[in-house]
Write a protein that holds these residues in place. Structure first.
Motif, short mmCIF file in Angstrom:
data_model
loop_
_atom_site.label_atom_id
_atom_site.label_comp_id
_atom_site.label_asym_id
_atom_site.label_seq_id
_atom_site.Cartn_x
_atom_site.Cartn_y
_atom_site.Cartn_z
N THR A 14 0.84 -1.20 0.00
CA THR A 14 0.00 0.00 0.00
C THR A 14 0.87 1.25 0.00
O THR A 14 0.63 2.19 -0.77
CB THR A 14 -0.94 -0.01 1.22
N ARG A 17 2.63 1.57 -3.51
CA ARG A 17 1.75 1.86 -4.64
C ARG A 17 0.91 3.12 -4.45
O ARG A 17 0.36 3.65 -5.40
CB ARG A 17 0.84 0.67 -4.90
N GLY A 18 0.76 3.56 -3.21
CA GLY A 18 -0.02 4.77 -2.97
C GLY A 18 -1.52 4.55 -2.98
O GLY A 18 -2.29 5.51 -3.01
N SER A 19 -1.94 3.31 -2.98
CA SER A 19 -3.36 2.98 -2.89
C SER A 19 -3.50 1.67 -2.12
O SER A 19 -2.57 0.86 -2.10
CB SER A 19 -3.99 2.87 -4.28
N PRO A 20 -4.65 1.46 -1.49
CA PRO A 20 -4.82 0.28 -0.65
C PRO A 20 -4.65 -1.03 -1.41
O PRO A 20 -5.13 -1.19 -2.53
CB PRO A 20 -6.26 0.40 -0.14
#
Length: 94
Positions: A14, A17-20
């Motif tokens: 997370t 990648r900067g997203s859950p």
């Protein structure tokens, strides 16, 4: 594999990648004699992960640096990209 380990991988992916990212499966892979390894099934696709509770500080950072150098070399063989590496001490389950 325990939930703490799955969460550690989800947290590292997370952050990278900067997203859950949710880890939906963790399947051990044999062959190594120093580190444990597994295929991660995640909401962002499959990943390869390895870890060791006995790794010296900086071990995986140095490996990531070396793999990046190999990837950048002219005529290099196919080398996997490192998505994330982290240092996190996990306490064994009680």
């Amino acid at each position: 594999m325990n939930a703490t380990l799955r969460q550690a991988f989800a947290d590292a992916l997370t952050a990278a990648r900067g997203s859950p990212v949710r880890v939906t499966g963790l399947h051990p892979i044999g062959g190594g004699d120093i580190n444990a390894a597994a295929r991660l099934d995640t909401s962002a696709g499959p990943f390869f992960a390895k870890w060791s509770p006995r790794a010296a500080p900086g071990t995986f950072a140095r490996e990531a640096f070396g793999l990046a150098a190999l990837r950048a070399a002219a005529g290099a063989p196919r080398v996997p990209a490192v998505v994330a590496h982290a240092v996190r001490r996990l306490e064994p389950p009680v």
